[in-house]
Structure formats: structure tokens, C-alpha cells
Design a protein around this motif. Structure first.
Motif, PDB file in Angstrom:
ATOM      1  N   UNK A 183       5.110   2.626  28.587  1.00 39.55           N
ATOM      2  CA  UNK A 183       3.876   2.827  27.807  1.00 39.55           C
ATOM      3  C   UNK A 183       2.718   3.208  28.730  1.00 39.55           C
ATOM      4  N   UNK A 184       2.626   2.548  29.885  1.00 40.41           N
ATOM      5  CA  UNK A 184       1.561   2.894  30.852  1.00 40.41           C
ATOM      6  C   UNK A 184       1.651   4.378  31.203  1.00 40.41           C
ATOM      7  N   UNK A 185       2.870   4.833  31.484  1.00 39.36           N
ATOM      8  CA  UNK A 185       3.040   6.238  31.893  1.00 39.36           C
ATOM      9  C   UNK A 185       2.814   7.183  30.716  1.00 39.36           C
ATOM     10  N   UNK A 186       3.262   6.787  29.536  1.00 37.23           N
ATOM     11  CA  UNK A 186       3.118   7.666  28.365  1.00 37.23           C
ATOM     12  C   UNK A 186       1.659   7.826  27.969  1.00 37.23           C
ATOM     13  N   UNK A 187       0.867   6.779  28.152  1.00 36.57           N
ATOM     14  CA  UNK A 187      -0.531   6.816  27.704  1.00 36.57           C
ATOM     15  C   UNK A 187      -1.507   6.987  28.873  1.00 36.57           C
ATOM     16  N   UNK A 188      -0.990   7.433  29.997  1.00 30.65           N
ATOM     17  CA  UNK A 188      -1.789   7.579  31.210  1.00 30.65           C
ATOM     18  C   UNK A 188      -3.060   8.408  30.956  1.00 30.65           C
ATOM     19  N   UNK A 189      -2.906   9.497  30.196  1.00 32.57           N
ATOM     20  CA  UNK A 189      -4.049  10.394  29.966  1.00 32.57           C
ATOM     21  C   UNK A 189      -4.789  10.060  28.676  1.00 32.57           C
ATOM     22  N   UNK A 190      -4.398   8.972  28.042  1.00 32.90           N
ATOM     23  CA  UNK A 190      -5.041   8.601  26.773  1.00 32.90           C
ATOM     24  C   UNK A 190      -5.641   7.203  26.850  1.00 32.90           C
ATOM     25  N   UNK A 191      -6.130   6.818  28.030  1.00 31.57           N
ATOM     26  CA  UNK A 191      -6.810   5.535  28.174  1.00 31.57           C
ATOM     27  C   UNK A 191      -5.896   4.337  28.299  1.00 31.57           C
ATOM     28  N   UNK A 192      -4.614   4.565  28.576  1.00 30.37           N
ATOM     29  CA  UNK A 192      -3.698   3.445  28.792  1.00 30.37           C
ATOM     30  C   UNK A 192      -3.302   2.753  27.494  1.00 30.37           C
ATOM     31  N   UNK A 193      -2.822   1.543  27.614  1.00 28.68           N
ATOM     32  CA  UNK A 193      -2.243   0.813  26.472  1.00 28.68           C
ATOM     33  C   UNK A 193      -3.332   0.244  25.547  1.00 28.68           C
ATOM     34  N   UNK A 194      -4.534   0.030  26.076  1.00 30.86           N
ATOM     35  CA  UNK A 194      -5.619  -0.521  25.251  1.00 30.86           C
ATOM     36  C   UNK A 194      -5.816   0.314  23.986  1.00 30.86           C
ATOM     37  N   UNK A 195      -6.042  -0.382  22.887  1.00 30.78           N
ATOM     38  CA  UNK A 195      -6.367   0.308  21.638  1.00 30.78           C
ATOM     39  C   UNK A 195      -5.170   0.902  20.902  1.00 30.78           C
ATOM     40  N   UNK A 196      -3.963   0.723  21.411  1.00 27.39           N
ATOM     41  CA  UNK A 196      -2.804   1.375  20.808  1.00 27.39           C
ATOM     42  C   UNK A 196      -2.102   0.457  19.791  1.00 27.39           C
ATOM     43  N   UNK A 197      -1.469   1.115  18.809  1.00 25.22           N
ATOM     44  CA  UNK A 197      -0.715   0.387  17.778  1.00 25.22           C
ATOM     45  C   UNK A 197       0.777   0.559  18.023  1.00 25.22           C
ATOM     46  N   UNK A 198       1.489  -0.570  18.046  1.00 20.93           N
ATOM     47  CA  UNK A 198       2.941  -0.516  18.236  1.00 20.93           C
ATOM     48  C   UNK A 198       3.633  -0.982  16.955  1.00 20.93           C
ATOM     49  N   UNK A 199       4.604  -0.200  16.532  1.00 21.24           N
ATOM     50  CA  UNK A 199       5.400  -0.562  15.354  1.00 21.24           C
ATOM     51  C   UNK A 199       6.781  -0.996  15.858  1.00 21.24           C
ATOM     52  N   UNK A 200       7.144  -2.249  15.581  1.00 13.49           N
ATOM     53  CA  UNK A 200       8.463  -2.768  15.964  1.00 13.49           C
ATOM     54  C   UNK A 200       9.360  -2.724  14.733  1.00 13.49           C
ATOM     55  N   UNK A 201      10.598  -2.224  14.909  1.00 13.36           N
ATOM     56  CA  UNK A 201      11.457  -2.037  13.746  1.00 13.36           C
ATOM     57  C   UNK A 201      12.864  -2.592  14.003  1.00 13.36           C
ATOM     58  N   UNK A 202      13.407  -3.298  13.020  1.00 17.61           N
ATOM     59  CA  UNK A 202      14.811  -3.713  13.113  1.00 17.61           C
ATOM     60  C   UNK A 202      14.980  -5.210  13.025  1.00 17.61           C
ATOM     61  N   UNK A 259       4.578   3.238   7.880  1.00 19.97           N
ATOM     62  CA  UNK A 259       3.959   2.870   9.160  1.00 19.97           C
ATOM     63  C   UNK A 259       4.002   3.994  10.203  1.00 19.97           C
ATOM     64  N   UNK A 260       4.858   4.981   9.972  1.00 21.36           N
ATOM     65  CA  UNK A 260       5.142   5.971  11.035  1.00 21.36           C
ATOM     66  C   UNK A 260       3.873   6.700  11.496  1.00 21.36           C
ATOM     67  N   UNK A 261       3.082   7.157  10.534  1.00 21.19           N
ATOM     68  CA  UNK A 261       1.912   7.968  10.889  1.00 21.19           C
ATOM     69  C   UNK A 261       0.857   7.163  11.654  1.00 21.19           C
ATOM     70  N   UNK A 262       0.868   5.827  11.505  1.00 23.98           N
ATOM     71  CA  UNK A 262      -0.161   4.999  12.169  1.00 23.98           C
ATOM     72  C   UNK A 262       0.204   4.634  13.603  1.00 23.98           C
ATOM     73  N   UNK A 263       1.427   4.962  14.002  1.00 22.00           N
ATOM     74  CA  UNK A 263       1.936   4.412  15.270  1.00 22.00           C
ATOM     75  C   UNK A 263       1.553   5.237  16.497  1.00 22.00           C
ATOM     76  N   UNK A 264       1.193   4.540  17.573  1.00 20.92           N
ATOM     77  CA  UNK A 264       1.140   5.173  18.890  1.00 20.92           C
ATOM     78  C   UNK A 264       2.501   5.032  19.560  1.00 20.92           C
TER      79      UNK A 264
END
Ligand code: NCD
Length: 361
Positions: A183-202, A259-264
Motif C-alpha cells: 500500500x505504501x508503494x501503491x499510494x506513494x504519489x497519492x499522499x501515502x496510506x492516510x485518508x484511504x478506504x480499504x474494503x476487506x472481502x471474504x 462498495x467497489x467504487x468507494x475503495x482505494x
């Protein structure tokens, strides 16, 4: 208040009576970890440091000379991989991580060929490993067993570091750390993990990776979590109580598509039916609505990521794999670097790696 006593000074029952955050403090020292047992050991600062160290190792390993430097770090050390539950990824990832930092490896993966068939207790088996090895990496079906062994070895005077590579349906801290790194690497250019929404499924009730990751994510600012599961597999109350006390907003639902559209980030998991009380018990639950299909890619935000700790069954259609937002293969490879970073840290080699990186990369 933090207890300043050492692990060897506290009784087992007294340790277990403590709040989990206070218990976690017994497995750290001032600069990092002495064992890796539970997600509660990791502060946000520490997760940042581990992520940075993993990146340094990854970059250093690209050059032959760098790879050689890394292999000299722990070439006098040996580790035991004690995996009494099935594993391919985690086992190979740890084995490769040990090789990166030069550690020799031994393994026991089947208790049918260990002295446990002669009636030896698990405790005695692990204590035996501590006579020959400098670290024990263990995966077991017994919740809390890695913690128990860290305590027991401290009292036995052989306090070798223990890494929990998955315990019961309870914790999987190194998977959660590699998920955070992804997540750190994926959101590196988007301000990091702060402010992100995670959807857990299963299967969130018995998925230990989800439980550990929810704990780690709660250390970040303004995060939100959505737990999507059939009622019978919904996340347990202890995690929700932890989120409330950390002021993390969350929602529970069984409607994945909404939930899909709301997820980071979307974190898919399989049904953990090895934990069924009676075999086949969860087989009757309709899980078809809890899978990510190719058509869902159109709804997923262009900046979002799709994750899975693997192994997968049908939770993500293979047709989704080509999409750049499907990061699960990268997530897996990240695990090797994060585990190498953790191991180097356990043996106090963190600064040597940072210095080499500064001077050479
Ligand atoms: C997970 C585990 O063992 O908890 N696998 C892994 O380590 N990547 C998830 C699972 O088995 O579903």
C-alpha cells in the motif's frame, strides 16, 4: 504505562492477563523488535522504517556486489523454518529472504517425520531447535503458540528471535507488514496510506491476514474500513472494538458491488474452511457474490489497487490479472523484501544496510 520488566521476569498467566498492546511491548526493544509475533508490536514510524529498509535491500540486491554485501550480513547465523501448516508462498518467501541476507536454513514441515510422533511435545521440539538455530520462523494451527514459545525460551535462557509466520486464525503479522508495504508503494504519489478506504472481502472471521492488517492500518490517519462478508463470516468483535478505540470509522455489509467504487484498496480473501467445526459447515454459504469479476474493473477507481494474500480460489477471476490495478503478484514479491528487512532488523543489521545504501545506490 509501559512495563519495564524483561520477558524472562514475567509469569505466563500474568503476561496473558495484560492488554494485548502491553503484551506486545515485551517483544520489542528500544530500536525495534526482539521477536515478530503480533501486529500490535508495530507503530507507524516502525512500519515506515521497515518499508524504507525493504526498499534499500531491494535496490542493493540488484547489483552483484550489493547482493554479496547482503549475503555477508548474517552468514554466521542459522534459522529453523518450522511450518506445521500448509504453506508455499510464506515458506518460500521466508526461505528466499533468509538467503538474501546470507542465513543458513533448516526446516521441519511435517510432524509425521519429527520426534513429535514419538510423543514429544511441541514445546520440547521448539526448544530443541533453539539449541541448533539462531532464529525460529514458525507457522502453526495453534493460536498464540509463537508467543508462548518466545516466553518459554526467554525463561529457558535461549531467547532466540521467533517470527510468527501465521498462528491459528488469529495473527499473521509479516503478511500484514508486506500488505502495508504494498500500500505504501501503491499510494506513494497519492499522499501515502492516510485518508484511504480499504474494503476487506471474504472470510473475515477466520482470515488472520485481515485481522493483522486491520490492526496495522488503524495506525494511519483518516483511514476507513469496509468489511464485506456473509453474516456467518463477518469480522469479529475484538477487531471492531480496536477500531472504535482508535477512532477509525468502519462499515459492515454483505453487498460487495456497492462498495467497489468507494475503495482505494480492495483486499479479497478465500473461505478458510480448514477452521470449520464440522467439515463442510461453511460449504453451504453462497460466496459467489464475494468475488471480483472482470466487469468490476469498470467500476473500480483508476487509482485503486486490488490485493489478495493468496492462495486464491474463485475470489478473483484470472482475466483480472492483466490489469495494472491487480497488484497481488507484486504484493507477493514485496513479501520477500519485507521479510529480509525484518530479519536484518532482528539481528541489528539495519544501520549497516542503510549506510551501504547511502554510499552505493
Ligand atoms: C494466508 C494464510 O496462511 O493465512 N496465506 C498467506 O500466508 N499468504 C491466507 C490464506 O491461507 O488464505
Amino acid at each position: 504505562m509501559t512495563d519495564s520488566r524483561a520477558l524472562s521476569d514475567i509469569g505466563w498467566d500474568e503476561l496473558q492477563a495484560l492488554d494485548i498492546a502491553d503484551r506486545a511491548a515485551f517483544f520489542n526493544h528500544s530500536d525495534g523488535e526482539h521477536h515478530v509475533l503480533m501486529a500490535q508490536q508495530f507503530s507507524r514510524e516502525r512500519m515506515d522504517a521497515i518499508g524504507h529498509l525493504a526498499t534499500c535491500i531491494r535496490q542493493i540486491a540488484k547489483e552483484e556486489e550489493g547482493a554479496r554485501f547482503l549475503q555477508h550480513l548474517l552468514w554466521t547465523k542459522r534459522t529453523m523454518l518450522y511450518f506445521t501448516q500448509p504453506s508455499s508462498r510464506t515458506f518460500l518467501s521466508f526461505s528466499s529472504a533468509c538467503r538474501i541476507v546470507g542465513m543458513d536454513r533448516g526446516e521441519v514441515r511435517d510432524i509425521a517425520i519429527s520426534s513429535e510422533v514419538k510423543g514429544e511435545t511441541r514445546e520440547d521440539s521448539v526448544r530443541t531447535f533453539s539449541s541448533y538455530y539462531d532464529m525460529i520462523i514458525m507457522r502453526t494451527e495453534i493460536g498464540g503458540f509463537a508467543e508462548r514459545m518466545a516466553w518459554l525460551l526467554a525463561h529457558a535462557g535461549r531467547p532466540v528471535p521467533i517470527i510468527n509466520a501465521g498462528s491459528g486464525s488469529d495473527q499473521h503479522p509479516t503478511q500484514a507488514l508486506l500488505d502495508i508495504y504494498t500500500l505504501q508503494r501503491s499510494f506513494e504519489k497519492r499522499g501515502g496510506i492516510d485518508g484511504k478506504s480499504t474494503v476487506f472481502v471474504g472470510d473475515l472471521m477466520r482470515g488472520r491476514t485481515v485481522r493483522s492488517l486491520a490492526q496495522l492500518l488503524s495506525a494511519y490517519d483518516d483511514v476507513r474500513m469496509i468489511f464485506v462478508a456473509p453474516d456467518k463470516l463477518q469480522i469479529r468483535e475484538d477487531i471492531l472494538a480496536m477500531l472504535r478505540s482508535a477512532n477509525v470509522p468502519y462499515e459492515l455489509t454483505d453487498d460487495f458491488e456497492s462498495t467497489i467504487a468507494q475503495a482505494d484498496a480492495i483486499y479479497m480473501t478465500r473461505v478458510q474452511d480448514e477452521w470449520d467445526n464440522t467439515p463442510g459447515e461453511t460449504g453451504s454459504i453462497d460466496i459467489s457474490r464475494f468475488s471480483f469479476r472482470e466487469e468490476h474493473l469498470r467500476v473500480l477507481s483508476p487509482d485503486a489497487v486490488l490485493m489478495h494474500p493468496f492462495p486464491r480460489r474463485h475470489e478473483i477471476e484470472p482475466q483480472v490479472d492483466h490489469d495494472p490495478r491487480a497488484v497481488y503478484w507484486r504484493q507477493m514479491r514485496n513479501g520477500m523484501w519485507v521479510r529480509a528487512a525484518l530479519i536484518a532488523g532482528l539481528f541489528g543489521r539495519e544501520q549497516a544496510i542503510l549506510d551501504y545504501h547511502d554510499a552505493n545506490v
